[in-house]
Scaffold this motif. Sequence first.
Motif, PDB file in Angstrom:
ATOM      1  N   ALA A 308       0.829  -1.206   0.000  1.00 18.68           N
ATOM      2  CA  ALA A 308       0.000   0.000   0.000  1.00 18.68           C
ATOM      3  C   ALA A 308       0.862   1.255   0.000  1.00 18.68           C
ATOM      4  O   ALA A 308       0.558   2.238  -0.685  1.00 18.68           O
ATOM      5  CB  ALA A 308      -0.923  -0.006   1.215  1.00 18.68           C
ATOM      6  N   LEU A 309       1.966   1.226   0.764  1.00 18.18           N
ATOM      7  CA  LEU A 309       2.860   2.382   0.793  1.00 18.18           C
ATOM      8  C   LEU A 309       3.523   2.591  -0.562  1.00 18.18           C
ATOM      9  O   LEU A 309       3.660   3.719  -1.030  1.00 18.18           O
ATOM     10  CB  LEU A 309       3.926   2.198   1.874  1.00 18.18           C
ATOM     11  N   ALA A 310       3.929   1.500  -1.219  1.00 13.20           N
ATOM     12  CA  ALA A 310       4.564   1.599  -2.530  1.00 13.20           C
ATOM     13  C   ALA A 310       3.622   2.256  -3.533  1.00 13.20           C
ATOM     14  O   ALA A 310       4.020   3.145  -4.298  1.00 13.20           O
ATOM     15  CB  ALA A 310       4.985   0.222  -3.016  1.00 13.20           C
ATOM     16  N   GLU A 311       2.372   1.845  -3.524  1.00 11.22           N
ATOM     17  CA  GLU A 311       1.387   2.408  -4.452  1.00 11.22           C
ATOM     18  C   GLU A 311       1.133   3.884  -4.152  1.00 11.22           C
ATOM     19  O   GLU A 311       1.105   4.730  -5.045  1.00 11.22           O
ATOM     20  CB  GLU A 311       0.092   1.602  -4.364  1.00 11.22           C
ATOM     21  N   ALA A 312       0.978   4.206  -2.861  1.00  4.28           N
ATOM     22  CA  ALA A 312       0.703   5.593  -2.474  1.00  4.28           C
ATOM     23  C   ALA A 312       1.905   6.490  -2.737  1.00  4.28           C
ATOM     24  O   ALA A 312       1.755   7.656  -3.124  1.00  4.28           O
ATOM     25  CB  ALA A 312       0.308   5.648  -1.000  1.00  4.28           C
ATOM     26  N   ALA A 313       3.118   5.957  -2.539  1.00  5.89           N
ATOM     27  CA  ALA A 313       4.329   6.737  -2.810  1.00  5.89           C
ATOM     28  C   ALA A 313       4.449   7.045  -4.293  1.00  5.89           C
ATOM     29  O   ALA A 313       4.847   8.155  -4.683  1.00  5.89           O
ATOM     30  CB  ALA A 313       5.556   5.975  -2.317  1.00  5.89           C
ATOM     31  N   ALA A 314       4.126   6.071  -5.137  1.00  4.37           N
ATOM     32  CA  ALA A 314       4.173   6.293  -6.583  1.00  4.37           C
ATOM     33  C   ALA A 314       3.161   7.355  -7.002  1.00  4.37           C
ATOM     34  O   ALA A 314       3.460   8.224  -7.836  1.00  4.37           O
ATOM     35  CB  ALA A 314       3.908   4.983  -7.322  1.00  4.37           C
ATOM     36  N   VAL A 315       1.958   7.307  -6.416  1.00  4.36           N
ATOM     37  CA  VAL A 315       0.936   8.320  -6.718  1.00  4.36           C
ATOM     38  C   VAL A 315       1.417   9.706  -6.292  1.00  4.36           C
ATOM     39  O   VAL A 315       1.298  10.690  -7.032  1.00  4.36           O
ATOM     40  CB  VAL A 315      -0.390   7.978  -6.015  1.00  4.36           C
ATOM     41  N   ALA A 316       1.986   9.779  -5.084  1.00  2.00           N
ATOM     42  CA  ALA A 316       2.437  11.072  -4.561  1.00  2.00           C
ATOM     43  C   ALA A 316       3.515  11.684  -5.454  1.00  2.00           C
ATOM     44  O   ALA A 316       3.479  12.881  -5.759  1.00  2.00           O
ATOM     45  CB  ALA A 316       2.962  10.902  -3.133  1.00  2.00           C
ATOM     46  N   GLN A 317       4.474  10.864  -5.887  1.00  2.04           N
ATOM     47  CA  GLN A 317       5.528  11.393  -6.732  1.00  2.04           C
ATOM     48  C   GLN A 317       5.042  11.715  -8.139  1.00  2.04           C
ATOM     49  O   GLN A 317       5.482  12.691  -8.756  1.00  2.04           O
ATOM     50  CB  GLN A 317       6.698  10.417  -6.801  1.00  2.04           C
TER      51      GLN A 317
END
Length: 376
Positions: A308-317
């Motif tokens: 979940a963090l990987a997906e959210a980090a990609a969205v944020a960047q």
Amino acid sequence: MTTVTGPAGEVTETSESELEDLRETVRSVCADAGGIAAVRSLDEHSPGTHADLWDTLGRQVGLAALGLPEDVGGIGGLAEIAVVCEELGRTLAPVPLLSSTVLAGQVLAGCGTAAQPLTELAEGREHALAVVAPDGVWRPGAVPVGVTWRGGVAVLDGTAPFVLSGADAEVLVVAAAGPDGVDLFLVDPREPGVTVRRVPTLDLSRGQAVVTFTGARARALTAGGEGTEVVTRALDTALVALAAEQLGGAQAALDMTVAHVRDRTQFGRALGSFQAVKHTCADMLLQVESARSSVVRAVRAAGSSPEALAEAAAVAQAWCGEAFTFVAAECVQLHGGMGFTWEHDAHLYFRRAQSDAVLLGGAAHHRERLAGLLGW
């Protein structure tokens, strides 16, 4: 109450009031240092770090230990990292929090090795991370440094082309490819076989170096190719920290622009009263608030799972990099002729925005990664 997972897997809770107290502390210290004046004190020959400001923030306030394990003196988690990075982004504070505490620190915390490197880092000593490929992106299959073993000693060869704050680091954390995959190593930059060359950067507040290893002796931190997973997870935290920094810079550029168009008059009217200017400011606000939503979502995702963090980090960047570049560019435009001058601060935000937009991969790279994570 914000719940996040720390680097050692522990779950921590931080109240909103505690986060606001931390925010105000960082903002006050940066203001006492002169705010954006700390960046203006640097030039192309400077290391990219304001030593006195980092001593205050890193050692005295304790931010050098942010997000690190408690057994080495670490404090807080991703929520605290995001708040601090947002405030540092507001004034473009030239300190190595992202390069040392977040990038190198999160990797070291994930290695499960002896505490000495982390203890030194938590005390404010600078570390740098050399992991990215020649295109500036972390790709396990394109690591530019290789490792061989000679008499039981790890020896590194290759060139790391983009090492943030590398010229000033006391310790290098290096990813190197070997027969078993990618592993991580500690290297003293003063040892024989290590050449560190400072390079000029668009953003004066963030130093960068090219590091070449020629038979350099290193200390192994992982084995059996475990380095790939460690770096990948650590970079997800770093990507959220970078997104928070971009959010802070974008907010500052927006605030600066709104203040200017409110006070500046043309043809007997406030500049901000013209419809075209209003629309542009509204577009800037939309970008900033959307970026804020992506950062908040990513911080909350840290309390669930690594996926979940990987997906959210990609969205944020994928969002924040472009949001900051858009807002910074419009800030320059709406300030008119003076916005293009060296004396005005607008170009400093524009420089940071352009630099951050390609740091650890641009928006296109993160969209591609997001598609892979979602199975598209």
